[in-house]
Design a protein around this motif. Structure first.
Motif, PDB file in Angstrom:
ATOM      1  N   GLN A  49       4.865  -7.730   1.391  1.00 60.14           N
ATOM      2  CA  GLN A  49       3.610  -7.241   0.830  1.00 60.14           C
ATOM      3  C   GLN A  49       3.710  -6.920  -0.659  1.00 60.14           C
ATOM      4  O   GLN A  49       2.775  -6.372  -1.245  1.00 60.14           O
ATOM      5  CB  GLN A  49       3.139  -6.005   1.605  1.00 60.14           C
ATOM      6  N   GLY A  50       4.835  -7.248  -1.261  1.00 65.57           N
ATOM      7  CA  GLY A  50       4.974  -7.065  -2.700  1.00 65.57           C
ATOM      8  C   GLY A  50       5.145  -5.631  -3.144  1.00 65.57           C
ATOM      9  O   GLY A  50       4.810  -5.281  -4.277  1.00 65.57           O
ATOM     10  N   ASN A  73      11.992  -2.552   5.067  1.00 62.67           N
ATOM     11  CA  ASN A  73      12.435  -3.269   3.865  1.00 62.67           C
ATOM     12  C   ASN A  73      11.798  -4.662   3.804  1.00 62.67           C
ATOM     13  O   ASN A  73      11.279  -5.087   2.765  1.00 62.67           O
ATOM     14  CB  ASN A  73      13.953  -3.381   3.882  1.00 62.67           C
ATOM     15  N   LYS A  74      11.818  -5.369   4.925  1.00 62.08           N
ATOM     16  CA  LYS A  74      11.256  -6.722   4.968  1.00 62.08           C
ATOM     17  C   LYS A  74       9.733  -6.703   4.803  1.00 62.08           C
ATOM     18  O   LYS A  74       9.159  -7.558   4.123  1.00 62.08           O
ATOM     19  CB  LYS A  74      11.630  -7.393   6.293  1.00 62.08           C
ATOM     20  N   LYS A 109       0.886   1.415   2.359  1.00 65.67           N
ATOM     21  CA  LYS A 109      -0.427   1.644   1.755  1.00 65.67           C
ATOM     22  C   LYS A 109      -0.340   2.685   0.642  1.00 65.67           C
ATOM     23  O   LYS A 109      -0.951   2.528  -0.430  1.00 65.67           O
ATOM     24  CB  LYS A 109      -1.405   2.114   2.836  1.00 65.67           C
ATOM     25  N   LEU A 110       0.423   3.743   0.888  1.00 65.04           N
ATOM     26  CA  LEU A 110       0.592   4.788  -0.131  1.00 65.04           C
ATOM     27  C   LEU A 110       1.278   4.234  -1.372  1.00 65.04           C
ATOM     28  O   LEU A 110       0.886   4.544  -2.507  1.00 65.04           O
ATOM     29  CB  LEU A 110       1.400   5.948   0.452  1.00 65.04           C
ATOM     30  N   ALA A 111       2.307   3.415  -1.165  1.00 62.86           N
ATOM     31  CA  ALA A 111       3.022   2.824  -2.299  1.00 62.86           C
ATOM     32  C   ALA A 111       2.092   1.956  -3.141  1.00 62.86           C
ATOM     33  O   ALA A 111       2.161   1.959  -4.373  1.00 62.86           O
ATOM     34  CB  ALA A 111       4.208   2.005  -1.795  1.00 62.86           C
ATOM     35  N   LYS A 112       1.210   1.228  -2.483  1.00 66.35           N
ATOM     36  CA  LYS A 112       0.244   0.409  -3.226  1.00 66.35           C
ATOM     37  C   LYS A 112      -0.770   1.283  -3.956  1.00 66.35           C
ATOM     38  O   LYS A 112      -1.186   0.968  -5.074  1.00 66.35           O
ATOM     39  CB  LYS A 112      -0.486  -0.532  -2.266  1.00 66.35           C
ATOM     40  N   SER A 158       1.181   3.098  -6.819  1.00 61.46           N
ATOM     41  CA  SER A 158       2.118   2.217  -7.540  1.00 61.46           C
ATOM     42  C   SER A 158       3.538   2.786  -7.502  1.00 61.46           C
ATOM     43  O   SER A 158       4.211   2.898  -8.530  1.00 61.46           O
ATOM     44  CB  SER A 158       1.661   2.025  -8.992  1.00 61.46           C
ATOM     45  N   GLY A 159       3.966   3.167  -6.311  1.00 62.90           N
ATOM     46  CA  GLY A 159       5.284   3.768  -6.147  1.00 62.90           C
ATOM     47  C   GLY A 159       6.278   2.827  -5.492  1.00 62.90           C
ATOM     48  O   GLY A 159       5.954   1.694  -5.114  1.00 62.90           O
ATOM     49  N   LYS A 160       7.509   3.308  -5.365  1.00 63.58           N
ATOM     50  CA  LYS A 160       8.582   2.565  -4.708  1.00 63.58           C
ATOM     51  C   LYS A 160       9.032   3.344  -3.476  1.00 63.58           C
ATOM     52  O   LYS A 160       9.128   4.572  -3.516  1.00 63.58           O
ATOM     53  CB  LYS A 160       9.765   2.375  -5.660  1.00 63.58           C
ATOM     54  N   ILE A 161       9.314   2.622  -2.405  1.00 63.88           N
ATOM     55  CA  ILE A 161       9.716   3.257  -1.150  1.00 63.88           C
ATOM     56  C   ILE A 161      11.235   3.292  -1.060  1.00 63.88           C
ATOM     57  O   ILE A 161      11.904   2.279  -1.265  1.00 63.88           O
ATOM     58  CB  ILE A 161       9.127   2.505   0.059  1.00 63.88           C
TER      59      ILE A 161
END
Length: 368
Positions: free
Chosen positions: A276-277, A270-271, A253-256, A259-262
């Motif tokens: 979830q894009g 990872n999957k 949720k935070l990445a969305k 607009s970040g990358k985990i």
């Protein structure tokens, strides 16, 4: 220097304010003073003005540093929060505020002319419309693609890259290799550590289980190294998603949101990110990608450590941890021998090399 200038300005402001206040209150206290009513510029009144100016000037002289510190703290807090918000969201909110305020002013003008209550209802209506507009666009910001398109065009035309947020998950922090990656200079953008990830690390570090406790403390040490020894900027995300229980789901949720990358080592996370894009950077995949390439037919010297699963097999390891299965290598356990690579198998868990002793290969090929 700037603080001194501001302090002087604050003192002057306090002096002027003190004189002004004493001028205002003097008519009400003339009955207690030896000043004729209606005469405010006698030597006595001027003395009172001077006292008021000195008093308030001294008060502002003492309070100005406190006001400066409070202001700088608020600015720093606001700056840290705004850095976590994507530029597209800021632009979208600003654009929405302008439009809704204009609409609110147009709609509230007739209401403003209503006697007595119009002057109160009009600004409330304008602010309410602005609030509703901002809430609406933020809840549907994915649909306002024109803002992202506009910013992407601007970035391409200016030749500058947008700042990328790299969000660390618990497994990547505990693993520790992120420190070495940061040292190489390949890591760009801003590293984001969520507060709920820190809480999970603290919980692990306080675990009664010795292994978990050591892992948690290692993770905290890794974060400390990244923050103090690396040149890459680190931001702590203070927010939380209270409606979500799992840390992995919160990270997605935070990445969305920003607009970040985990960055992770967790195969399951990872999957989930892929489904979830959400962009994900897997340290294990990076490690496999940078391992030296080994081709069939190459020779290498390895030390046989233990026997393999199949009869007669021996197992050795490269410095990077790659396992080498040596056919007929069981009899060489504890020895360092020359082997010939026969094949390389790439799996999701990593790479596995199959080889045979060089002596056996020469014997079967007829080479003396």
């Amino acid at each position: 220097m700037a603080r001194k200038i501001i302090r002087v300005i604050g003192t002057l402001f306090g002096t002027v304010l003190g004189v002004y206040l004493f001028v205002l209150i003097l008519p009400f206290i003339t009955v207690f003073l030896v000043i004729p009513r209606g005469v405010y510029f006698t030597p006595v009144s001027m003395g009172y003005y001077a006292i008021g100016g000195l008093l308030f000037g001294f008060i502002l002289y003492l309070l100005t540093p406190i006001f400066i510190d409070i202001f700088m703290h608020v600015v720093g807090w606001a700056d840290s929060k705004l850095k976590m918000v994507p530029t597209q969201d800021i632009a979208l909110v600003a654009f929405t505020m302008i439009i809704t305020l204009l609409i609110g002013l147009l709609l509230s003008y007739p209401i403003y002319r209503i006697p007595v209550i119009g002057i109160f209802i009009s600004p409330i209506l304008t602010l309410f419309l602005a609030f509703i507009g901002v809430r609406f666009v933020l809840s549907r910001k994915e649909e306002f693609t024109f803002v992202s398109t506009l910013f992407n065009r601007g970035a391409r035309s200016g030749g500058a890259e947008n700042e990328v947020f790299k969000i660390l998950d618990t497994s990547a922090i505990i693993d520790g290799r992120i420190v070495d990656i940061c040292k190489t200079g390949f890591m760009e953008g801003v590293i984001v550590v969520a507060n709920f990830v820190l809480e999970e690390l603290r919980h692990i570090a306080d675990s009664p289980d010795l292994l978990k406790r050591n892992r948690g403390r290692r993770g905290l040490d890794v974060l400390n190294k990244i923050q103090k020894e690396m040149d890459i900027p680190v931001q702590i995300y203070e927010g939380d998603f209270e409606d979500i229980n799992e840390v992995d789901s919160k990270l997605v949720k935070l990445a969305k949101t920003i607009s970040g990358k985990i960055i992770t080592n967790d195969f399951n996370l990872n999957k989930v990110c892929e489904l979830q894009g959400v962009a994900v950077l897997n340290i294990n995949e990076l490690a496999n990608a940078v391992k030296p390439v080994v081709l069939p037919g190459e020779e290498m010297a390895v030390q046989i450590i233990k026997d393999g699963k199949e009869a007669g097999q021996g197992v050795a390891y490269l410095d990077d941890g790659t396992m080498i299965v040596v056919e007929g290598g069981r009899r060489f356990i504890g020895e360092t021998i020359e082997v010939l690579v026969t094949s390389v198998l790439q799996t999701a868990a990593g790479r596995m090399i199959f080889a045979k002793p060089k002596k056996d290969a020469e014997k079967y090929s007829g080479v003396k």
